[in-house]
Scaffold this active site. Structure first.
Site, PDB file in Angstrom:
ATOM      1  N   LYS A   3     108.902  15.189 -65.916  1.00 56.94           N
ATOM      2  CA  LYS A   3     110.302  14.838 -65.647  1.00 56.94           C
ATOM      3  C   LYS A   3     110.470  13.399 -65.153  1.00 56.94           C
ATOM      4  O   LYS A   3     111.280  13.131 -64.257  1.00 56.94           O
ATOM      5  CB  LYS A   3     110.913  15.802 -64.604  1.00 56.94           C
ATOM      6  CG  LYS A   3     110.713  17.288 -64.930  1.00 56.94           C
ATOM      7  CD  LYS A   3     111.361  18.176 -63.894  1.00 56.94           C
ATOM      8  CE  LYS A   3     110.557  19.446 -63.687  1.00 56.94           C
ATOM      9  NZ  LYS A   3     111.160  20.376 -62.729  1.00 56.94           N
TER      10      LYS A   3
ATOM     11  N   ASP B 168     109.751  27.936 -58.525  1.00 52.24           N
ATOM     12  CA  ASP B 168     111.184  28.209 -58.315  1.00 52.24           C
ATOM     13  C   ASP B 168     111.606  29.613 -58.753  1.00 52.24           C
ATOM     14  O   ASP B 168     112.481  30.217 -58.131  1.00 52.24           O
ATOM     15  CB  ASP B 168     112.087  27.127 -58.926  1.00 52.24           C
ATOM     16  CG  ASP B 168     111.825  26.886 -60.393  1.00 52.24           C
ATOM     17  OD1 ASP B 168     110.868  27.473 -60.948  1.00 52.24           O
ATOM     18  OD2 ASP B 168     112.579  26.108 -60.998  1.00 52.24           O
TER      19      ASP B 168
END
Ligand code: ADP
Length: 462
Positions: free
Chosen positions: A165, A200
């Site tokens: 990312k 997550d």
């Protein structure tokens, strides 16, 4: 436009290529279950990595005390504190802050990045007010959600495989990210330490389980997608070193890498070929928020070029740029109930700089619907695949009673048609009776509190 094909044959072919009738859904669900088993048998045994999370203690609701969470997954990170009051009082107080990471730190050294994070966390901790109280003699414990590829080796250690990312921080790859953060906090003399390193999806499952004992699966549908679930330790052949006595553990499927039997189009294949990771994350590229708008854009370009969508063979210049049409745009177009499709008109004008007639706008809505429908239905089939695998292994303990699938992520949250198609596929696959037992619901507080709850459930002081 006399020499154009017209849009109808292109739309018809698209709908045919994207079709997800029951046999296709059933194949996807079965293949998901098979791939899960293969990934649990040996590392590298399947598209699905089936990563062991080392989380084998989920919150019960009895947790008490002050806990922190840190969520690092992109250019922002969130810090949060929660005061837990046990079964009756539950969440007594909670506060959070969002901090953006200065762009230059994405190219800095590991020490510089973690010093910045520790410093922000320290400042946040100093603002702890009267609603929060640390138990005597304890350090502040943190649940650390870290959404980059790590090889976890215990509940509080994980080696960074690589940054993604846009992060290019030097000196972290190959190191334990928990040690990196703990050392940065020590350098500043802080009384804080990481008690749980959390993916997550695992945080989402923990957050849901805190409120509901029947939560067994968590799915994130946002920019990307992933799923985790509660697995029985004796169903994991590749788990040789038992870390604890718990009969269950959370498995992170990394299901975005699934690829078996998906209905794909020329547009999917071209998008994949031009992506930074060709041949990888095919399920993610078919169902997640980063890609749905881009698939629609590619269809629009072809329809403009050879179907006369915007008159002749006119292709709006702005429309040629990859990823200009975003998933929130196609979602907005699908919400348009006006007779003249005014919202569709303005999205097409704003994004592509093109003036459209009503028939073109209707076609565009049909394309958005086709892509959202395929995505939602395939996501639903994936969920059924996970439940099916769990049910077969437990001889009916999933479908025979209430089971909750906790959902999170911007795509699921904000795209009502997508959500509807997902539920519809689950109901088609399971039938009306069984699907009444399967509750697919948006998880209220997301992964933030979940990570703090996992710090509590895995506290060093218990
Ligand atoms: P992330 O997955 O990036 O951590 P989120 O869970 O908030 O964060 O998901 C953000 C993604 O959700 C966006 O990239 C987009 O694809 C999707 N999304 C956001 N808003 C909408 C919307 N209104 N309609 C459809 N999709 C949306």
């Amino acid at each position: 436009s006399t020499d154009s094909l017209g849009v109808a044959p292109i739309l018809t072919k698209l709908q045919k290529d994207c079709a997800t009738p029951l046999p296709v859904l059933r194949h996807v669900a079965d293949a998901m279950a098979d791939d899960m088993r293969a990934g649990l048998a040996v590392d590298g045994g399947s598209d699905l990595k089936m990563i062991l999370s080392y989380v084998d203690t989920l919150p019960t609701g009895n947790e008490k005390g002050l806990f922190y969470a840190l969520d690092l997954g992109g250019t922002n990170f969130r810090v949060l504190r929660v005061q837990l009051g046990g079964k009756e009082e539950r969440v007594v107080a909670t506060e959070f802050e969002q901090v953006s990471i200065p762009p230059e730190l994405m190219f800095a050294t590991s020490e510089e990045l973690f010093d910045f994070i520790a410093s922000a966390l320290g400042k946040f901790a100093q603002k702890e007010g009267g609603n929060f109280e640390l138990q005597q003699g304890r350090a502040r414990e943190i649940g650390f959600t870290f959404s980059f590829p790590v090889k976890q080796t215990s509940i509080r250690t994980g080696i960074l495989i690589k940054w993604t990312k846009g992060f290019a921080v030097s000196g972290t790859a190959g190191k334990d990210v928990v040690a990196c953060l703990n050392e940065a906090m020590e350098r500043r003399g802080m009384d804080m330490q990481v008690s749980a390193l959390v993916n997550d999806t695992v945080g989402t499952l923990a957050g849901a389980r805190y409120w509901d004992d029947d939560a067994m699966v968590a799915v994130i549908l946002g920019t990307g997608t992933n799923a985790c679930y509660v697995e029985r330790v004796d169903a994991i052949p590749k788990l040789t070193k038992r870390m604890s006595k718990s009969p269950i553990t959370i498995v992170n499927t990394e299901w975005g890498a699934f690829s078996n039997g998906l209905p794909l189009t020329e547009f999917d294949r071209e998008m994949d070929a031009e992506s930074i990771n060709p041949g990888e994350q095919i399920f993610e590229k078919t169902i997640s928020g980063m890609y749905l708008g881009e698939i629609v854009r590619r269809v629009l370009v072809k329809m403009a070029k050879v179907g006369g969508l915007f008159g002749g063979s006119y292709v709006p210049e702005k429309l040629v740029t990859p990823f200009v049409l975003r998933t929130p745009d196609i979602c907005a177009m699908q919400q348009d109930t006006s007779r003249d499709l005014e919202a569709v008109e303005s999205v097409l004008y704003d994004v592509a700089g093109v003036k459209s007639d009503l028939s073109a706008r209707k076609t565009v809505v049909d394309i958005c619907d086709t892509i959202a429908k395929r995505g939602g239905r395939l996501a639903g089939a994936g969920i059924v695949g996970i439940l099916q695998k769990m049910d077969e292994d437990s001889k009916g303990l999933i479908f025979g009673k209430r089971t909750v699938v906790a959902m999170d992520g911007g795509l699921y949250e904000h795209y009502p048609q997508y959500r509807g198609y997902l539920q519809e596929a689950v109901t088609e696959l399971l039938g009306l009776e069984i699907s009444k037992n399967v509750v697919i619901e948006h998880s209220k507080d997301g992964s933030g509190i979940g990570a703090a709850l996992l710090a509590a459930a895995n506290s060093k002081y218990e």
